[in-house]
Design an enzyme around this catalytic site. Structure first.
Site, PDB file in Angstrom:
ATOM      1  N   TRP A   1       1.181   5.688  -1.609  1.00  0.00           N
ATOM      2  CA  TRP A   1       0.868   6.688  -2.623  1.00  0.00           C
ATOM      3  C   TRP A   1       1.936   6.827  -3.702  1.00  0.00           C
ATOM      4  O   TRP A   1       1.674   7.385  -4.756  1.00  0.00           O
ATOM      5  CB  TRP A   1       0.665   8.044  -1.950  1.00  0.00           C
ATOM      6  CG  TRP A   1      -0.748   8.294  -1.594  1.00  0.00           C
ATOM      7  CD1 TRP A   1      -1.517   7.568  -0.726  1.00  0.00           C
ATOM      8  CD2 TRP A   1      -1.584   9.338  -2.096  1.00  0.00           C
ATOM      9  NE1 TRP A   1      -2.777   8.112  -0.645  1.00  0.00           N
ATOM     10  CE2 TRP A   1      -2.836   9.218  -1.475  1.00  0.00           C
ATOM     11  CE3 TRP A   1      -1.390  10.397  -2.999  1.00  0.00           C
ATOM     12  CZ2 TRP A   1      -3.902  10.087  -1.721  1.00  0.00           C
ATOM     13  CZ3 TRP A   1      -2.439  11.263  -3.240  1.00  0.00           C
ATOM     14  CH2 TRP A   1      -3.674  11.097  -2.610  1.00  0.00           C
TER      15      TRP A   1
ATOM     16  N   TYR B   1       0.837  -1.210   0.000  1.00  0.00           N
ATOM     17  CA  TYR B   1       0.000   0.000   0.000  1.00  0.00           C
ATOM     18  C   TYR B   1       0.868   1.254   0.000  1.00  0.00           C
ATOM     19  O   TYR B   1       1.916   1.299   0.640  1.00  0.00           O
ATOM     20  CB  TYR B   1      -0.901   0.013   1.234  1.00  0.00           C
ATOM     21  CG  TYR B   1      -1.781   1.230   1.269  1.00  0.00           C
ATOM     22  CD1 TYR B   1      -2.943   1.269   0.515  1.00  0.00           C
ATOM     23  CD2 TYR B   1      -1.429   2.359   2.009  1.00  0.00           C
ATOM     24  CE1 TYR B   1      -3.748   2.399   0.511  1.00  0.00           C
ATOM     25  CE2 TYR B   1      -2.229   3.485   2.009  1.00  0.00           C
ATOM     26  CZ  TYR B   1      -3.388   3.507   1.260  1.00  0.00           C
ATOM     27  OH  TYR B   1      -4.178   4.623   1.250  1.00  0.00           O
TER      28      TYR B   1
END
Ligand SMILES: Nc1nc2c(c(=O)[nH]1)N[C@H]1C(S)=C(S)[C@@H](COP(=O)(O)OP(=O)(O)OC[C@H]3O[C@@H](n4cnc5c(=O)[nH]c(N)nc54)[C@H](O)[C@@H]3O)O[C@H]1N2
Ligand SMILES: Nc1nc2c(c(=O)[nH]1)N[C@H]1C(S)=C(S)[C@@H](COP(=O)(O)OP(=O)(O)OC[C@H]3O[C@@H](n4cnc5c(=O)[nH]c(N)nc54)[C@H](O)[C@@H]3O)O[C@H]1N2
Ligand SMILES: [Mo]
Length: 757
Positions: free
Chosen positions: A109, A107
């Protein structure tokens, strides 16, 4: 010469001036983000990973569980040797343990740029390598992403573009913003945002006479220019406040019976709950007095607010933060139920909007054509966890848990592979995460910089940043597509994630399948092709790749701002919910039998309320000076620290009883651990609450002492799911004690590389 570029916090141009990299926002941006000034430091900071590095114990002793992760020195090695060793380790794990033993949730960005998008690259690679245990949902909206499809419809469809900023500017009379709509947050939009419109839209609404009501422990959660009315309930009690408002609407017959009858389902169960069904409620039911006792807002104020909401066009917004907490499903659902009772769902600038103002890609019409993206390939194995349960999974293999009506089992994971994320930023209870990661055989990380995650890895492969490669920057609700061009050669021996995976794929025998024989430039042309074709099909100007690349950018046409499926609901089009209507209650959710998420919105008390030992609520929210942990060493981020330490906000009353004054180093403790921070004493925060943003790189005091000397709140937060329904991240709130730190405050060396041999 300057080139165009894109980051999650804005489109910009970059160029060299007197040997320094200068960045300037795109001229079309009316309100650029100061986070942009973190960018120049990215290129040559000593935190950069220069060469492949391997933890000595792993390199010399081989894979295996180890509590030396994060404590041992690294050996710098050559690319060929490390890729050979890593390919062999992947072969071993796939052969001996199977694909579910590889955790590729990864996970995070990463950076803007659609081809070199780290998540797309790692999922493509691991999918072709044989598959992997993946993660579902996000840390952002874990609770809402599971709840909203049950009660309103497909998440993106009913959140992103149904209520827009233009509608707010033109139509809304009252904005009731739970958790606020802080301008610090809407700086950020995934893939890129070329126009920050939020401040302008709120000001336009205000000038037209709209009233903003801020419900939040922090006053800056709405801009002072819109003169918001500030209500500061106790953190985590918004659902009770919403229920008290709903009760007033019901008791004073201000609710829209026709809307509830024609467009909603499950109202009866909620009405019974408002009347007082269930234990522990007096004859008045869950009225304003009941709510007041829980949330601390006077009952008269609750009633007056409810009456105000029933006049004119009212928009109820619920920030993501409210649901990043234990029972975080409830404030989202109770907010929706409140809006349903007001009967304005689907009217321009009215009704309900989850997440508006939390990020810059909410509240805008979609582009009329798809932006270029690397298509996601299917994962051949079906093994997954809700993303925030990663430490649970590693600590409890084979254990059963509930999720969204299913009974799942944690797989046994041997190898963890991360590319484009920072779990030592995003996860809760970092000491527990450390123990969890000590159990695997191998932990691989691609990183540009020596984050705590890289420091805890066995194999660290240096990745380029977007400034060192070509890409296409684009977001689905922003018109500008940017031809991102490099401004510098790769740092040290850094390689693109794509190149690293291609080299591994070669060794594993699927190199040609992975690259499809394309160079990165050819991939960009390929990805642009889909957008070009869609533009041409709809009769819009459709530049070729070469034309787009030479121009440096292209503006896509906007789709309609028509209220989407919620407006369509009013004219009779069913929603994709169990009844085709708004679920004010849900028989399906009730059928799951979860006591921590019943079949209608409810107030559920926290399992760890403030106590004598930990009397304060800590709000661990998003930082204003950076995106998460990214570029924590950049100019804007550093300017927000005191002596390199993150700042904790504390109310004057809470500070004075503790002998704390402005600038003091303080120690925060929770049942999980401790961290240091620098105190800012301010009356812009509710008494009894302190606020320490996320993102300071986790920096343990020593190998033995896990206290974070830099100020990372995830040293304190609790690692539990929001409920058995969604198992979402609950990092926003935890209970703490704060004291003045006496003695010599340790120097913060967060941004220095680890010991390298
Ligand atoms: N306590 C608490 N915790 C929270 C939250 C909270 O409110 N409170 N919020 C949560 C939320 S909403 C989120 S979204 C998460 C965010 O968590 P993350 O998304 O994991 O945080 P980032 O700092 O953005 O991490 C991205 C990492 O990718 C690296 N990176 C950037 N570009 C590239 C690239 O091209 N290649 C590679 N290999 N790496 C790259 C960066 O250096 C950085 O270390 O945090 C969550 N954690
Ligand atoms: N500058 C900057 N902007 C960002 C990010 C970043 O890292 N930096 N991250 C982006 C990402 S990935 C996401 S998901 C979004 C997240 O968007 P959010 O989750 O909405 O953002 P936060 O800043 O965590 O929280 C918003 C505010 O909610 C308030 N709040 C906290 N708890 C409560 C509560 O119990 N009740 C009420 N009423 N209010 C409460 C806090 O005062 C806080 O400032 O932000 C995005 N925007
Ligand atoms: Mo997020």
């Amino acid at each position: 010469m300057t080139v165009s570029h894109s980051a999650h916090w804005g489109a910009f141009s970059a160029g060299w001036e007197d040997g320094e990299l200068r960045v300037a926002p795109h001229p079309r941006d009316p309100d650029p983000s100061p986070v942009l000034q973190n960018v120049p430091a990215a290129l040559r900071h000593r935190a950069r990973v220069a060469r492949p590095a391997v933890r000595r114990g792993w390199w010399e002793g081989g894979p295996g569980p180890s509590d030396r992760r994060g404590r041992e020195e690294f050996v710098e090695v050559g690319w060929d040797e490390v890729l050979d060793r890593l390919a062999a380790e992947l072969r071993r794990v796939y052969a001996d343990h199977g694909p579910t033993a590889v955790y590729g949730g990864s996970y995070g960005w990463a950076s803007a740029g659609r081809f070199h998008h780290a998540q797309s690259q790692i999922h493509r690679f691991l999918g072709m390598a044989g598959g992997y245990t993946q993660s579902v949902n996000t840390y952002s909206g874990g609770a809402a992403e599971v709840l909203i499809p049950h009660v309103l419809g497909p998440f993106d469809q009913v959140t992103r573009s149904v209520v827009t900023w233009e509608q707010v500017a033109a139509h809304t009379d009252t904005v009731l913003a739970f958790g606020g709509m802080a301008l610090k947050n809407s700086q950020i939009g995934p893939g890129g945002v070329s126009r920050h419109v939020e401040r302008g839209a709120m000001l336009a609404a205000r000038r037209r006479g709209a009233e903003f009501v801020l419900v939040s422990p922090l006053r800056p959660d709405l801009p002072p220019e819109v003169s918001p009315r500030w209500l500061a309930p106790e953190p985590g009690t918004d659902a009770a406040l919403m229920i008290g408002l709903a009760h007033t609407l019901w008791a004073e017959d201000l609710h829209d019976r026709a809307f509830l009858r024609d467009h909603c389902d499950g109202w009866e169960s909620y009405e019974a709950y408002l009347r007082g069904a269930g234990p522990g409620v007096g004859p008045g039911g869950r009225d304003a007095e009941w709510a007041s006792r829980i949330c601390g807002i006077p009952a008269d104020e609750i009633r007056a607010l409810a009456r105000r909401l029933a006049r004119g066009r009212t928009l109820v917004t619920v920030s993501q933060s409210l649901q990043r907490a234990e029972h975080g499903e409830q404030p989202v659902w109770a907010g929706l139920a409140l809006a349903a009772m007001l009967g304005q769902i689907g009217l321009p600038g009215g009704g309900f909007c989850y997440g508006l103002g939390s990020l810059a890609h909410y509240g805008r019409p979609r582009n009329a054509v798809p932006v270029p993206t690397l298509a996601r390939r299917p994962n051949p194995v079906r093994s997954y966890i809700p993303v925030a349960r990663v430490a649970d999974m590693l600590l409890n293999p084979g254990t059963a848990f509930s999720y969204n009506g299913s009974d799942l089992t944690y797989p046994e994971v041997t190898l963890v592979y991360w590319c484009g994320g920072n779990p030592f930023h995003h996860h809760q209870d970092l000491a527990r995460l450390r123990r969890a990661l000590a159990r695997v055989d191998t932990f691989v990380v691609h990183e540009s910089v020596w984050t705590a995650t890289a420091r805890h890895a066995d194999v660290v492969l240096p990745a380029t940043t977007t400034l060192e490669r070509e890409d296409i920057g684009a977001g689905g609700t922003d018109s500008l597509v940017v031809a991102m061009k490099p401004v510098a050669a790769p740092y040290g021996q850094a390689r693109d994630d794509h190149a690293i995976f291609a080299a591994l794929a070669d060794r594993l025998g699927f190199g040609e399948r992975f690259t499809e024989g394309r160079t990165p430039r050819e991939w960009l042309e390929h990805l642009w092709g889909r957008t070009e074709k869609a533009l041409a099909n709809k009769g819009f100007p459709a530049p070729t790749f070469d034309e787009f690349w030479a121009a440096g950018e292209h503006l896509l046409p906007e789709g309609p701002d028509d209220g989407g499926v919620l407006a369509a609901l009013r004219s009779g089009t069913a929603l994709h919910t169990e009844s085709g209507r708004v679920q004010v209650g849900s028989a399906r959710i009730a059928s799951f039998g979860y006591d921590d998420c019943p079949g209608h919105p409810a107030w559920l008390p926290p399992s760890e309320p403030p106590s004598a030992e930990f009397p304060l609520w800590l709000v661990a929210n998003q930082p204003s000076t950076r995106l998460h942990s990214q570029l924590d060493f950049g100019a804007t981020s550093r300017a927000g620290k005191v002596d390199g330490r993150e700042v904790v906000r504390i109310h004057p009353g809470d500070a004075s009883v503790r002998g704390i004054t402005e600038g003091d180093v303080v120690r925060l403790t929770s049942p999980r651990g401790a961290c240091l921070a620098a105190a800012r004493v301010t009356d812009e925060i509710r008494a009894g609450v302190v606020q320490l943003p996320t993102g300071a790189w986790y920096t343990p005091a020593s190998d033995e002492d896990p206290t974070c000397v830099h100020g990372n709140p995830n040293a304190l937060t609790r690692d539990v799911g929001s409920s058995r329904l969604a198992q979402g991240c609950t990092g926003q709130l935890t209970t703490v004690q704060v004291e003045r730190f006496t003695g010599e405050a340790p120097v913060v060396r967060a941004h220095e590389p680890p010991r390298l041999a």
